[in-house]
Design an enzyme around this catalytic site. Structure first.
Site, PDB file in Angstrom:
ATOM      1  N   CYS A  56     -43.524   1.648  -7.491  1.00 31.72           N
ATOM      2  CA  CYS A  56     -43.383  -0.335  -7.864  1.00 31.72           C
ATOM      3  C   CYS A  56     -43.953  -0.788  -8.529  1.00 31.72           C
ATOM      4  O   CYS A  56     -44.913  -0.413  -8.266  1.00 31.72           O
ATOM      5  CB  CYS A  56     -42.912  -0.177  -6.418  1.00 31.72           C
ATOM      6  SG  CYS A  56     -41.523   0.892  -5.532  1.00 31.72           S
ATOM      7  N   GLU A  58     -45.178  -2.898  -6.762  1.00 31.62           N
ATOM      8  CA  GLU A  58     -46.351  -3.595  -5.502  1.00 31.62           C
ATOM      9  C   GLU A  58     -47.423  -2.528  -5.652  1.00 31.62           C
ATOM     10  O   GLU A  58     -48.709  -2.643  -5.499  1.00 31.62           O
ATOM     11  CB  GLU A  58     -46.358  -3.099  -4.581  1.00 31.62           C
ATOM     12  CG  GLU A  58     -44.491  -4.455  -4.008  1.00 31.62           C
ATOM     13  CD  GLU A  58     -43.402  -4.011  -4.027  1.00 31.62           C
ATOM     14  OE1 GLU A  58     -43.121  -3.545  -4.804  1.00 31.62           O
ATOM     15  OE2 GLU A  58     -42.641  -4.458  -3.394  1.00 31.62           O
ATOM     16  N   ARG A  84     -32.591 -12.169  -8.829  1.00 32.51           N
ATOM     17  CA  ARG A  84     -32.247 -11.158  -7.878  1.00 32.51           C
ATOM     18  C   ARG A  84     -32.889 -11.733  -6.778  1.00 32.51           C
ATOM     19  O   ARG A  84     -33.015 -11.761  -5.351  1.00 32.51           O
ATOM     20  CB  ARG A  84     -32.708  -9.329  -8.269  1.00 32.51           C
ATOM     21  CG  ARG A  84     -32.071  -9.171  -8.660  1.00 32.51           C
ATOM     22  CD  ARG A  84     -31.554  -7.938  -8.567  1.00 32.51           C
ATOM     23  NE  ARG A  84     -32.754  -7.030  -9.549  1.00 32.51           N
ATOM     24  CZ  ARG A  84     -32.897  -6.072  -9.341  1.00 32.51           C
ATOM     25  NH1 ARG A  84     -33.072  -5.816  -8.216  1.00 32.51           N
ATOM     26  NH2 ARG A  84     -34.845  -5.534 -10.267  1.00 32.51           N
ATOM     27  N   CYS A  93     -44.145   1.435  -0.707  1.00 33.48           N
ATOM     28  CA  CYS A  93     -44.854   0.835  -0.591  1.00 33.48           C
ATOM     29  C   CYS A  93     -44.854   0.200   0.895  1.00 33.48           C
ATOM     30  O   CYS A  93     -46.766  -0.426   0.595  1.00 33.48           O
ATOM     31  CB  CYS A  93     -44.022  -0.819  -1.225  1.00 33.48           C
ATOM     32  SG  CYS A  93     -44.173  -0.538  -2.740  1.00 33.48           S
ATOM     33  N   TYR A 127     -46.672   5.690  10.455  1.00 30.47           N
ATOM     34  CA  TYR A 127     -47.501   6.722  10.689  1.00 30.47           C
ATOM     35  C   TYR A 127     -49.221   6.162  10.406  1.00 30.47           C
ATOM     36  O   TYR A 127     -49.203   5.589  10.201  1.00 30.47           O
ATOM     37  CB  TYR A 127     -46.648   7.513   9.735  1.00 30.47           C
ATOM     38  CG  TYR A 127     -47.588   8.827   8.635  1.00 30.47           C
ATOM     39  CD1 TYR A 127     -47.919   9.798   9.536  1.00 30.47           C
ATOM     40  CD2 TYR A 127     -48.898   8.409   7.952  1.00 30.47           C
ATOM     41  CE1 TYR A 127     -48.424  10.771   9.236  1.00 30.47           C
ATOM     42  CE2 TYR A 127     -49.738   9.388   7.364  1.00 30.47           C
ATOM     43  CZ  TYR A 127     -49.591  10.658   8.442  1.00 30.47           C
ATOM     44  OH  TYR A 127     -50.488  11.743   7.613  1.00 30.47           O
TER      45      TYR A 127
END
Ligand SMILES: [Zn+2]
Length: 137
Positions: A56, A58, A84, A93, A127
């Site tokens: 991605c 990011e 968008r 991400c 996590y």
């Protein structure tokens, strides 16, 4: 529980929107991201789509920032191509951003409802990558 809100970095949104509008091409590059580094500069990147799991925007941005010596990011936003607007980070991400930058702020929301939230607010009960966060304990 109400998430704490922070000022919105509109210059950052505009930087990501500009890259999305001018650099995203076809199916390979459909998302742009912009981040404000600790020293104030803006770093931008686009995603590198591939069916094997291309990163991605990011994630590309994390590497791009490091390549420019920006190892600490304060705020990040992603904007989609074809107008968008702001797109929130995907689950993968969110985990990566949290592990790299536990105090990171993320711009989410649509139109005039954009807002800045903490990455920890986007990934509650997360996590913990123990090896990575032993020092932070
Ligand atoms: Zn993602």
């Amino acid at each position: 529980m109400t998430a704490q809100t922070h000022p919105v970095d509109h210059e950052l949104i505009q930087a990501a929107a500009h890259v999305a509008r001018t650099r995203c091409r076809g199916d390979n590059h459909t998302m742009a991201a912009a981040a404000r580094a600790q020293d104030g500069r803006i770093v931008t990147a686009v995603n590198a789509y591939h069916f094997t799991g291309g990163p991605c925007a990011e994630l590309v941005l994390i590497g791009t920032a490091a390549a420019q010596g920006a190892y600490e990011l304060n705020t990040i936003v992603a904007v989609g191509d074809r107008d968008r607007g702001v797109v929130p980070p995907c689950g993968r991400c969110r985990q990566v951003l949290l592990d790299y930058f536990p105090a990171l702020k993320v711009i989410v929301g649509e139109g005039d409802r954009v807002r800045t939230v903490l990455i920890t607010d986007l990934l509650p009960e997360s996590y913990v990558w123990a090896d990575h966060q032993l020092d932070a304990g």
